[in-house]
Write a protein that holds these residues in place. Structure first.
Motif, PDB file in Angstrom:
ATOM      1  N   VAL A  63       0.812  -1.226   0.000  1.00 35.10           N
ATOM      2  CA  VAL A  63       0.000   0.000   0.000  1.00 35.10           C
ATOM      3  C   VAL A  63       0.841   1.271   0.000  1.00 35.10           C
ATOM      4  CG1 VAL A  63      -1.828  -1.234   1.220  1.00 35.10           C
ATOM      5  CG2 VAL A  63      -0.244   0.218   2.510  1.00 35.10           C
ATOM      6  N   LYS A  64       2.154   1.138   0.072  1.00 38.65           N
ATOM      7  CA  LYS A  64       3.016   2.322   0.089  1.00 38.65           C
ATOM      8  C   LYS A  64       2.783   3.170  -1.152  1.00 38.65           C
ATOM      9  CE  LYS A  64       6.869   0.708   2.953  1.00 38.65           C
ATOM     10  NZ  LYS A  64       8.267   0.241   2.967  1.00 38.65           N
ATOM     11  N   GLY A  65       2.657   4.469  -0.941  1.00 36.93           N
ATOM     12  CA  GLY A  65       2.426   5.385  -2.043  1.00 36.93           C
ATOM     13  C   GLY A  65       0.964   5.536  -2.422  1.00 36.93           C
ATOM     14  N   ARG A  66       0.098   4.674  -1.893  1.00 36.30           N
ATOM     15  CA  ARG A  66      -1.340   4.750  -2.198  1.00 36.30           C
ATOM     16  C   ARG A  66      -2.175   5.068  -0.963  1.00 36.30           C
ATOM     17  NH1 ARG A  66      -4.069   0.425  -3.820  1.00 36.30           N
ATOM     18  NH2 ARG A  66      -2.751  -1.105  -2.732  1.00 36.30           N
ATOM     19  N   PHE A  67      -1.769   4.552   0.180  1.00 42.08           N
ATOM     20  CA  PHE A  67      -2.513   4.751   1.429  1.00 42.08           C
ATOM     21  C   PHE A  67      -1.741   5.690   2.338  1.00 42.08           C
ATOM     22  CE2 PHE A  67      -4.933   0.412   1.595  1.00 42.08           C
ATOM     23  CZ  PHE A  67      -5.389   0.640   0.303  1.00 42.08           C
ATOM     24  N   THR A  68      -2.477   6.486   3.092  1.00 43.00           N
ATOM     25  CA  THR A  68      -1.868   7.395   4.058  1.00 43.00           C
ATOM     26  C   THR A  68      -2.598   7.273   5.388  1.00 43.00           C
ATOM     27  OG1 THR A  68      -1.314   8.963   2.299  1.00 43.00           O
ATOM     28  CG2 THR A  68      -1.220   9.767   4.573  1.00 43.00           C
ATOM     29  N   ILE A  69      -1.843   6.999   6.448  1.00 37.46           N
ATOM     30  CA  ILE A  69      -2.431   6.921   7.787  1.00 37.46           C
ATOM     31  C   ILE A  69      -2.144   8.226   8.518  1.00 37.46           C
ATOM     32  CG2 ILE A  69      -0.408   5.827   8.854  1.00 37.46           C
ATOM     33  CD1 ILE A  69      -2.407   4.150  10.539  1.00 37.46           C
ATOM     34  N   SER A  70      -3.125   8.701   9.261  1.00 34.40           N
ATOM     35  CA  SER A  70      -2.951   9.935  10.031  1.00 34.40           C
ATOM     36  C   SER A  70      -3.759   9.820  11.320  1.00 34.40           C
ATOM     37  CB  SER A  70      -3.393  11.153   9.229  1.00 34.40           C
ATOM     38  OG  SER A  70      -4.767  11.055   8.882  1.00 34.40           O
ATOM     39  N   LYS A  71      -3.548  10.761  12.230  1.00 27.89           N
ATOM     40  CA  LYS A  71      -4.274  10.715  13.494  1.00 27.89           C
ATOM     41  C   LYS A  71      -4.710  12.103  13.902  1.00 27.89           C
ATOM     42  CE  LYS A  71      -0.106  10.892  16.410  1.00 27.89           C
ATOM     43  NZ  LYS A  71      -0.413  12.147  17.137  1.00 27.89           N
ATOM     44  N   ASP A  72      -5.656  12.117  14.783  1.00 25.68           N
ATOM     45  CA  ASP A  72      -6.136  13.363  15.365  1.00 25.68           C
ATOM     46  C   ASP A  72      -5.443  13.556  16.694  1.00 25.68           C
ATOM     47  OD1 ASP A  72      -7.733  15.216  16.891  1.00 25.68           O
ATOM     48  OD2 ASP A  72      -9.291  14.965  15.388  1.00 25.68           O
ATOM     49  N   ASN A  73      -4.801  14.692  16.874  1.00 23.52           N
ATOM     50  CA  ASN A  73      -4.044  14.922  18.104  1.00 23.52           C
ATOM     51  C   ASN A  73      -4.930  15.339  19.278  1.00 23.52           C
ATOM     52  OD1 ASN A  73      -1.455  14.298  17.100  1.00 23.52           O
ATOM     53  ND2 ASN A  73      -1.317  16.299  16.141  1.00 23.52           N
ATOM     54  N   ILE A  74      -6.179  15.680  19.009  1.00 24.10           N
ATOM     55  CA  ILE A  74      -7.075  16.090  20.086  1.00 24.10           C
ATOM     56  C   ILE A  74      -7.797  14.878  20.670  1.00 24.10           C
ATOM     57  CG2 ILE A  74      -9.022  17.544  20.715  1.00 24.10           C
ATOM     58  CD1 ILE A  74      -6.456  19.057  19.923  1.00 24.10           C
ATOM     59  N   LYS A  75      -8.337  14.061  19.814  1.00 27.63           N
ATOM     60  CA  LYS A  75      -8.996  12.832  20.240  1.00 27.63           C
ATOM     61  C   LYS A  75      -8.233  11.647  19.682  1.00 27.63           C
ATOM     62  CE  LYS A  75     -12.245  13.234  16.396  1.00 27.63           C
ATOM     63  NZ  LYS A  75     -13.669  13.285  15.993  1.00 27.63           N
ATOM     64  N   ILE A  76      -8.444  10.507  20.270  1.00 23.21           N
ATOM     65  CA  ILE A  76      -7.704   9.323  19.829  1.00 23.21           C
ATOM     66  C   ILE A  76      -8.434   8.729  18.635  1.00 23.21           C
ATOM     67  CG2 ILE A  76      -6.707   7.123  20.498  1.00 23.21           C
ATOM     68  CD1 ILE A  76      -6.674   8.093  23.356  1.00 23.21           C
ATOM     69  N   SER A  77      -8.135   9.284  17.468  1.00 24.42           N
ATOM     70  CA  SER A  77      -8.714   8.813  16.231  1.00 24.42           C
ATOM     71  C   SER A  77      -7.613   8.610  15.207  1.00 24.42           C
ATOM     72  CB  SER A  77      -9.731   9.833  15.680  1.00 24.42           C
ATOM     73  OG  SER A  77     -10.851   9.938  16.520  1.00 24.42           O
ATOM     74  N   VAL A  78      -7.824   7.647  14.361  1.00 30.58           N
ATOM     75  CA  VAL A  78      -6.879   7.385  13.290  1.00 30.58           C
ATOM     76  C   VAL A  78      -7.657   7.271  11.989  1.00 30.58           C
ATOM     77  CG1 VAL A  78      -6.961   4.873  13.618  1.00 30.58           C
ATOM     78  CG2 VAL A  78      -4.963   5.912  12.568  1.00 30.58           C
ATOM     79  N   TYR A  79      -7.017   7.695  10.909  1.00 31.34           N
ATOM     80  CA  TYR A  79      -7.660   7.719   9.603  1.00 31.34           C
ATOM     81  C   TYR A  79      -6.784   6.988   8.597  1.00 31.34           C
ATOM     82  CZ  TYR A  79      -9.806  11.504  12.183  1.00 31.34           C
ATOM     83  OH  TYR A  79     -10.412  12.232  13.173  1.00 31.34           O
ATOM     84  N   LEU A  80      -7.418   6.387   7.619  1.00 29.75           N
ATOM     85  CA  LEU A  80      -6.687   5.735   6.539  1.00 29.75           C
ATOM     86  C   LEU A  80      -7.248   6.257   5.221  1.00 29.75           C
ATOM     87  CD1 LEU A  80      -4.469   3.621   6.000  1.00 29.75           C
ATOM     88  CD2 LEU A  80      -6.300   1.958   5.630  1.00 29.75           C
ATOM     89  N   GLN A  81      -6.475   7.102   4.566  1.00 33.13           N
ATOM     90  CA  GLN A  81      -6.846   7.600   3.251  1.00 33.13           C
ATOM     91  C   GLN A  81      -6.331   6.614   2.230  1.00 33.13           C
ATOM     92  OE1 GLN A  81      -8.665  10.349   2.298  1.00 33.13           O
ATOM     93  NE2 GLN A  81      -8.460   9.568   0.214  1.00 33.13           N
ATOM     94  N   MET A  82      -7.248   6.052   1.463  1.00 38.82           N
ATOM     95  CA  MET A  82      -6.889   5.021   0.499  1.00 38.82           C
ATOM     96  C   MET A  82      -7.158   5.552  -0.904  1.00 38.82           C
ATOM     97  SD  MET A  82      -8.392   1.636   2.438  1.00 38.82           S
ATOM     98  CE  MET A  82     -10.097   2.138   2.221  1.00 38.82           C
TER      99      MET A  82
END
Length: 126
Positions: A63-82
């Motif tokens: 998935v390298k180069g296609r997916f991006t993982i990120s997080k919210d620094n205020i709440k404990i949330s994580v996102y996966l942009q695919m």
């Protein structure tokens, strides 16, 4: 106890994009790692991407180069942009959490995590 709730799955054509979200509630650790895993029918669970509380990230080669993982620094949330999704990305995607900052070499192994969400289905058609 930590509860995880995922959202954002769905159906998309090849080349399209989806964004998955996962929010943790309950007892919160200041240092943690959250990961995304996927499992297709008849296949083993596969680590996709992980991010720790310091912002360190790890990706599977597929998935390298296609997916991006990120997080919210205020709440404990994580996102996966695919992006640039492929039919082989079709799977049940699950979020996982551990109250430790994992070494990168361990962050894509499911046994490194103690808490799991129910999962959200991603289907990519050709």
């Amino acid at each position: 106890q930590v509860q995880l709730v995922e959202s954002g799955g769905g159906s998309v054509q090849a080349g399209g994009s989806l964004r998955l979200s996962c929010t943790a509630s309950g007892y919160a650790y200041s240092r943690y790692t959250m990961g995304w895993f996927r499992q297709a029918p008849g296949k083993e669970r596969e680590g996709v991407a992980a991010i720790d509380s310091n912002g360190g990230t790890t990706y599977a080669d597929s998935v390298k180069g296609r997916f991006t993982i990120s997080k919210d620094n205020i709440k404990i949330s994580v996102y996966l942009q695919m992006d640039s999704l492929k039919p082989e990305d079709t799977a049940m995607y699950s979020c996982a959490y551990t109250g430790h900052v994992l070494p990168a070499r361990d962050s894509l192994f499911p046994w490194s995590y103690g808490y799991w969400g129910q999962g959200t289905q991603v289907t990519v058609s050709s």
